[in-house]
Design a protein around this motif. Structure first.
Motif, PDB file in Angstrom:
ATOM      1  N   ILE A  34      52.173  47.679  36.447  1.00  0.00           N
ATOM      2  CA  ILE A  34      51.726  46.306  36.177  1.00  0.00           C
ATOM      3  C   ILE A  34      52.011  46.000  34.706  1.00  0.00           C
ATOM      4  O   ILE A  34      51.568  46.749  33.832  1.00  0.00           O
ATOM      5  CB  ILE A  34      50.198  46.145  36.416  1.00  0.00           C
ATOM      6  CG1 ILE A  34      49.776  46.728  37.763  1.00  0.00           C
ATOM      7  CG2 ILE A  34      49.774  44.697  36.268  1.00  0.00           C
ATOM      8  CD1 ILE A  34      50.130  45.931  38.953  1.00  0.00           C
ATOM      9  N   LEU A  43      53.826  40.365  29.250  1.00  0.00           N
ATOM     10  CA  LEU A  43      53.925  39.008  29.810  1.00  0.00           C
ATOM     11  C   LEU A  43      53.982  37.942  28.721  1.00  0.00           C
ATOM     12  O   LEU A  43      54.743  36.989  28.827  1.00  0.00           O
ATOM     13  CB  LEU A  43      52.731  38.742  30.742  1.00  0.00           C
ATOM     14  CG  LEU A  43      52.678  39.605  32.013  1.00  0.00           C
ATOM     15  CD1 LEU A  43      51.376  39.368  32.780  1.00  0.00           C
ATOM     16  CD2 LEU A  43      53.884  39.311  32.913  1.00  0.00           C
ATOM     17  N   TRP A  68      53.379  31.429  39.428  1.00  0.00           N
ATOM     18  CA  TRP A  68      53.289  32.574  38.508  1.00  0.00           C
ATOM     19  C   TRP A  68      52.187  33.537  38.938  1.00  0.00           C
ATOM     20  O   TRP A  68      52.372  34.756  38.960  1.00  0.00           O
ATOM     21  CB  TRP A  68      53.043  32.069  37.073  1.00  0.00           C
ATOM     22  CG  TRP A  68      53.215  33.119  36.039  1.00  0.00           C
ATOM     23  CD1 TRP A  68      54.365  33.762  35.688  1.00  0.00           C
ATOM     24  CD2 TRP A  68      52.186  33.661  35.193  1.00  0.00           C
ATOM     25  NE1 TRP A  68      54.120  34.675  34.681  1.00  0.00           N
ATOM     26  CE2 TRP A  68      52.795  34.624  34.356  1.00  0.00           C
ATOM     27  CE3 TRP A  68      50.815  33.420  35.053  1.00  0.00           C
ATOM     28  CZ2 TRP A  68      52.073  35.350  33.402  1.00  0.00           C
ATOM     29  CZ3 TRP A  68      50.104  34.136  34.092  1.00  0.00           C
ATOM     30  CH2 TRP A  68      50.745  35.095  33.291  1.00  0.00           C
ATOM     31  N   TYR A  69      51.039  32.986  39.343  1.00  0.00           N
ATOM     32  CA  TYR A  69      49.943  33.859  39.797  1.00  0.00           C
ATOM     33  C   TYR A  69      50.285  34.522  41.129  1.00  0.00           C
ATOM     34  O   TYR A  69      49.922  35.680  41.370  1.00  0.00           O
ATOM     35  CB  TYR A  69      48.609  33.093  39.855  1.00  0.00           C
ATOM     36  CG  TYR A  69      47.956  33.087  38.492  1.00  0.00           C
ATOM     37  CD1 TYR A  69      47.185  34.163  38.064  1.00  0.00           C
ATOM     38  CD2 TYR A  69      48.198  32.054  37.596  1.00  0.00           C
ATOM     39  CE1 TYR A  69      46.641  34.196  36.796  1.00  0.00           C
ATOM     40  CE2 TYR A  69      47.660  32.076  36.317  1.00  0.00           C
ATOM     41  CZ  TYR A  69      46.882  33.151  35.922  1.00  0.00           C
ATOM     42  OH  TYR A  69      46.356  33.199  34.657  1.00  0.00           O
ATOM     43  N   TRP A  71      53.235  35.436  42.053  1.00  0.00           N
ATOM     44  CA  TRP A  71      54.144  36.539  41.697  1.00  0.00           C
ATOM     45  C   TRP A  71      53.350  37.738  41.173  1.00  0.00           C
ATOM     46  O   TRP A  71      53.581  38.886  41.580  1.00  0.00           O
ATOM     47  CB  TRP A  71      55.154  36.046  40.644  1.00  0.00           C
ATOM     48  CG  TRP A  71      55.924  37.143  39.983  1.00  0.00           C
ATOM     49  CD1 TRP A  71      56.903  37.907  40.547  1.00  0.00           C
ATOM     50  CD2 TRP A  71      55.761  37.622  38.636  1.00  0.00           C
ATOM     51  NE1 TRP A  71      57.365  38.828  39.628  1.00  0.00           N
ATOM     52  CE2 TRP A  71      56.689  38.676  38.454  1.00  0.00           C
ATOM     53  CE3 TRP A  71      54.938  37.259  37.559  1.00  0.00           C
ATOM     54  CZ2 TRP A  71      56.795  39.383  37.246  1.00  0.00           C
ATOM     55  CZ3 TRP A  71      55.057  37.950  36.361  1.00  0.00           C
ATOM     56  CH2 TRP A  71      55.978  39.005  36.216  1.00  0.00           C
ATOM     57  N   ARG A  72      52.371  37.460  40.306  1.00  0.00           N
ATOM     58  CA  ARG A  72      51.558  38.552  39.764  1.00  0.00           C
ATOM     59  C   ARG A  72      50.701  39.188  40.867  1.00  0.00           C
ATOM     60  O   ARG A  72      50.518  40.407  40.893  1.00  0.00           O
ATOM     61  CB  ARG A  72      50.671  38.041  38.626  1.00  0.00           C
ATOM     62  CG  ARG A  72      51.479  37.778  37.361  1.00  0.00           C
ATOM     63  CD  ARG A  72      50.597  37.302  36.235  1.00  0.00           C
ATOM     64  NE  ARG A  72      49.554  38.250  35.880  1.00  0.00           N
ATOM     65  CZ  ARG A  72      48.428  37.913  35.250  1.00  0.00           C
ATOM     66  NH1 ARG A  72      48.214  36.659  34.896  1.00  0.00           N
ATOM     67  NH2 ARG A  72      47.537  38.827  34.955  1.00  0.00           N
ATOM     68  N   LEU A  75      52.835  41.630  42.786  1.00  0.00           N
ATOM     69  CA  LEU A  75      53.016  42.874  42.017  1.00  0.00           C
ATOM     70  C   LEU A  75      51.782  43.768  42.128  1.00  0.00           C
ATOM     71  O   LEU A  75      51.878  44.972  42.335  1.00  0.00           O
ATOM     72  CB  LEU A  75      53.198  42.553  40.527  1.00  0.00           C
ATOM     73  CG  LEU A  75      54.547  42.134  39.979  1.00  0.00           C
ATOM     74  CD1 LEU A  75      54.429  41.909  38.478  1.00  0.00           C
ATOM     75  CD2 LEU A  75      55.576  43.238  40.252  1.00  0.00           C
ATOM     76  N   ILE A  76      50.629  43.137  41.978  1.00  0.00           N
ATOM     77  CA  ILE A  76      49.364  43.891  41.965  1.00  0.00           C
ATOM     78  C   ILE A  76      49.029  44.423  43.355  1.00  0.00           C
ATOM     79  O   ILE A  76      48.655  45.589  43.513  1.00  0.00           O
ATOM     80  CB  ILE A  76      48.230  43.001  41.390  1.00  0.00           C
ATOM     81  CG1 ILE A  76      48.435  42.846  39.876  1.00  0.00           C
ATOM     82  CG2 ILE A  76      46.851  43.547  41.732  1.00  0.00           C
ATOM     83  CD1 ILE A  76      47.614  41.767  39.219  1.00  0.00           C
ATOM     84  N   ASP A 106      43.331  42.632  37.883  1.00  0.00           N
ATOM     85  CA  ASP A 106      43.770  43.365  39.076  1.00  0.00           C
ATOM     86  C   ASP A 106      42.582  44.084  39.736  1.00  0.00           C
ATOM     87  O   ASP A 106      41.486  44.138  39.174  1.00  0.00           O
ATOM     88  CB  ASP A 106      44.931  44.322  38.741  1.00  0.00           C
ATOM     89  CG  ASP A 106      44.509  45.514  37.883  1.00  0.00           C
ATOM     90  OD1 ASP A 106      43.482  46.148  38.202  1.00  0.00           O
ATOM     91  OD2 ASP A 106      45.211  45.828  36.898  1.00  0.00           O
TER      92      ASP A 106
END
Ligand code: OAD
Length: 248
Positions: A34, A43, A68-69, A71-72, A75-76, A106
């Motif tokens: 992350i 970031l 954007w959130y 996408w994050r 990832l998380i 996260d």
């Protein structure tokens, strides 16, 4: 400031007899892949916070902020807890750690098994209605962006943005814990208040502060012990010992 072997760290941790709180930042999740915020590939070196992480940015362009959130979140949700998250969870289980106070949005501490986790900056696996305050948990990024509440209001990520206050209950609890405990600070640049000042509460009240971070931070001089190493590496041995004791 001291440099030490992981086993010495474990001995110190044990000597606190459970009187210990962990304060974590993005660095604790770095070994899970992350991205952090202020490292070279962080970031905030790639994106502009004022375009993505403020109430004004959300009011201007909710789709962009949500993209954007989402996408994050992806990832998380696809990442796995690393040995630092896992060791902290086992430390809590065997009574060596009272709580984790985290700046991370996260859910890797929880997924590693930590139960008493205080999120100072909110959670990326929740969204909240801007109209009625209804909060919804997420295992996946929302299907349509921006998502809407049953009441018709727009949902927002349930995180703290620049210019917003921290949740009062969580902050008070974190201050109370840090005033009355030894603190192990893991993976934070200590650049953001009020989280950055929590270890000072511990120190002012006669408690011990340990820092784990590959880099020097504003907390390094305050710390009684500073270990300049990745969290995943530092906790490798401690995790192995705790795991063995658990099996026995
Ligand atoms: P930062 O990105 O500011 O700092 C991350 C820290 O982790 C740095 O000091 C790194 O040296 C360290 N680090 C990197 N890899 C590590 C590893 N493997 N093990 C241990 N440490 C490592 O992240 P935070 O301090 O968490 O706020 O940032 C604080 C807040 O700033 C975040 O919660 C976020 C951001 O704006 C909000 O979103 C409200």
């Amino acid at each position: 400031m001291t440099f030490m072997h992981d086993l010495e760290l474990y001995e110190i941790i044990k000597s606190f007899s459970g009187d210990l709180v962990a304060l974590t930042g993005a660095g604790v999740s770095a070994d899970s892949g992350i991205p952090t915020f202020r490292d070279k590939d962080g970031l905030w070196n790639r994106y502009r916070p004022e375009e993505l992480a403020t109430p004004q940015a959300f009011a201007r362009n909710p789709e962009l902020v949500w993209e954007w959130y989402a996408w994050r979140m992806r990832l998380i949700f696809d990442a796995e807890p690393n040995l630092a998250h896992k060791a902290l969870a086992l430390m809590e289980k065997v009574g060596l750690l009272k709580a984790v106070v985290t700046q991370n949005v996260d859910n890797l501490h929880e997924r590693a098994g930590s139960r008493n986790v205080i999120h100072l900056h909110g959670r990326i696996d929740e969204m909240r209605c801007v109209e009625c305050g209804n909060t919804v948990c997420l295992n996946e990024p929302p299907e349509s962006i921006p998502p809407y509440c049953e009441c018709g209001g727009m949902m927002r990520p349930n995180v703290v943005w620049f210019g917003e206050s921290l949740p009062e209950k969580e902050l008070n609890l974190a201050m109370e814990l840090c005033r009355s405990s030894n603190v192990i600070v893991i993976g934070t640049s200590a650049a953001v208040q009020p989280a950055a000042s929590l270890p000072y509460h511990a120190k002012r009240n006669g408690h011990f502060v340990i820092e784990i971070n590959p880099d020097v931070t504003p907390l390094t001089d305050l710390a009684d012990v500073s270990i300049r190493e990745r969290a995943g590496k530092v906790f490798e041995m401690i995790y192995a010992i705790l795991k063995e004791e658990e099996i026995r």
